[in-house]
Design a protein around this motif. Structure first.
Motif, mmCIF file in Angstrom:
data_model
loop_
_atom_site.group_PDB
_atom_site.id
_atom_site.type_symbol
_atom_site.label_atom_id
_atom_site.label_comp_id
_atom_site.label_asym_id
_atom_site.label_seq_id
_atom_site.Cartn_x
_atom_site.Cartn_y
_atom_site.Cartn_z
ATOM 1 N N LEU A 8 98.942 124.902 48.242
ATOM 2 C CA LEU A 8 98.462 123.572 47.792
ATOM 3 C C LEU A 8 99.947 122.932 47.179
ATOM 4 O O LEU A 8 100.022 121.636 47.500
ATOM 5 N N ALA A 9 100.454 123.743 46.445
ATOM 6 C CA ALA A 9 101.678 123.163 45.557
ATOM 7 C C ALA A 9 102.698 122.782 46.930
ATOM 8 O O ALA A 9 103.453 121.855 47.086
ATOM 9 N N ALA A 10 102.911 123.827 47.940
ATOM 10 C CA ALA A 10 103.635 123.499 49.005
ATOM 11 C C ALA A 10 103.167 122.119 49.714
ATOM 12 O O ALA A 10 104.179 121.276 50.054
ATOM 13 N N GLU A 11 101.947 121.957 49.976
ATOM 14 C CA GLU A 11 101.404 120.649 50.866
ATOM 15 C C GLU A 11 101.723 119.618 49.961
ATOM 16 O O GLU A 11 102.380 118.435 50.458
ATOM 17 N N ALA A 12 101.617 119.690 48.525
ATOM 18 C CA ALA A 12 101.997 118.623 47.628
ATOM 19 C C ALA A 12 103.153 118.133 47.531
ATOM 20 O O ALA A 12 103.880 116.851 47.717
ATOM 21 N N LEU A 13 104.208 119.173 47.561
ATOM 22 C CA LEU A 13 105.545 118.866 47.415
ATOM 23 C C LEU A 13 105.845 118.380 48.844
ATOM 24 O O LEU A 13 106.981 117.386 48.735
ATOM 25 N N VAL A 49 100.484 116.691 55.747
ATOM 26 C CA VAL A 49 101.431 117.826 56.261
ATOM 27 C C VAL A 49 100.969 117.772 57.892
ATOM 28 O O VAL A 49 102.049 117.717 58.692
ATOM 29 N N ALA A 50 99.845 117.782 58.206
ATOM 30 C CA ALA A 50 99.297 117.941 59.519
ATOM 31 C C ALA A 50 99.828 116.444 60.496
ATOM 32 O O ALA A 50 100.365 116.817 61.479
ATOM 33 N N MET A 51 99.823 115.648 59.856
ATOM 34 C CA MET A 51 100.425 114.410 60.542
ATOM 35 C C MET A 51 101.726 114.326 60.663
ATOM 36 O O MET A 51 102.262 114.100 61.753
ATOM 37 N N GLU A 52 102.560 114.862 59.764
ATOM 38 C CA GLU A 52 104.056 114.759 59.874
ATOM 39 C C GLU A 52 104.462 115.949 61.124
ATOM 40 O O GLU A 52 105.154 115.658 61.729
ATOM 41 N N PHE A 53 103.712 117.033 60.818
ATOM 42 C CA PHE A 53 103.910 118.285 62.119
ATOM 43 C C PHE A 53 103.636 117.685 63.550
ATOM 44 O O PHE A 53 104.337 117.987 64.406
ATOM 45 N N GLY A 54 102.553 116.630 63.442
ATOM 46 C CA GLY A 54 102.287 116.077 64.827
ATOM 47 C C GLY A 54 103.055 115.128 65.386
ATOM 48 O O GLY A 54 103.711 115.032 66.440
ATOM 49 N N ASP A 55 103.497 114.218 64.342
ATOM 50 C CA ASP A 55 104.256 112.722 64.692
ATOM 51 C C ASP A 55 105.921 113.356 64.808
ATOM 52 O O ASP A 55 106.630 112.841 65.587
ATOM 53 N N HIS A 56 106.473 114.236 63.874
ATOM 54 C CA HIS A 56 107.905 114.568 63.721
ATOM 55 C C HIS A 56 108.205 116.146 63.416
ATOM 56 O O HIS A 56 108.302 116.400 62.397
#
Length: 85
Positions: A8-13, A49-56
Motif C-alpha cells: 500500500l505504501a508503494a502504491e501510494a508513493l 498504478v495500474a493505469m500508469e502501467f497500462g498507459d506508460h
C-alpha cells in the motif's frame, strides 16, 4: 500484514507527486504516502498504478523501481539507524 502495508505504501508513493530529483527525506515520503491514501484510498492508489502501467509501462517500471528502493532504504534506516549517516 507487513507485506500488505508495504505494498500500500508503494502504491501510494508511486501515485504521489514526489520525484526522484527531489531526493525526498523520510518525512516528505511519509507525508506523501499518508496524503495519497487519504485522498485516493487503497483501491484508488492501486488503480493509479495500474493505469500508469497500462498507459506508460516503461516509465511506470522505472518509477516503481525508484519507489521500492526508497521504501527499502527507509526500512534499512529504521532497523539500522547508524546506516542512515
Amino acid at each position: 500484514m507487513i507485506s500488505t502495508m508495504r505494498e500500500l505504501a508503494a502504491e501510494a508513493l508511486f501515485v504521489s507527486n514526489l520525484q526522484p530529483s527531489e531526493h525526498p527525506n523520510r518525512q516528505s515520503m511519509e507525508e506523501a504516502v499518508t496524503a495519497m491514501i487519504l485522498r485516493h484510498g487503497s483501491d484508488g492508489c492501486a488503480a493509479g498504478v495500474a493505469m500508469e502501467f497500462g498507459d506508460h509501462p516503461e516509465l511506470a517500471v522505472r518509477r516503481m523501481v525508484w519507489v521500492c528502493g526508497q521504501l527499502e532504504r527507509l526500512t534499512v534506516e529504521e532497523w539500522h539507524p547508524h546506516y542512515a549517516t
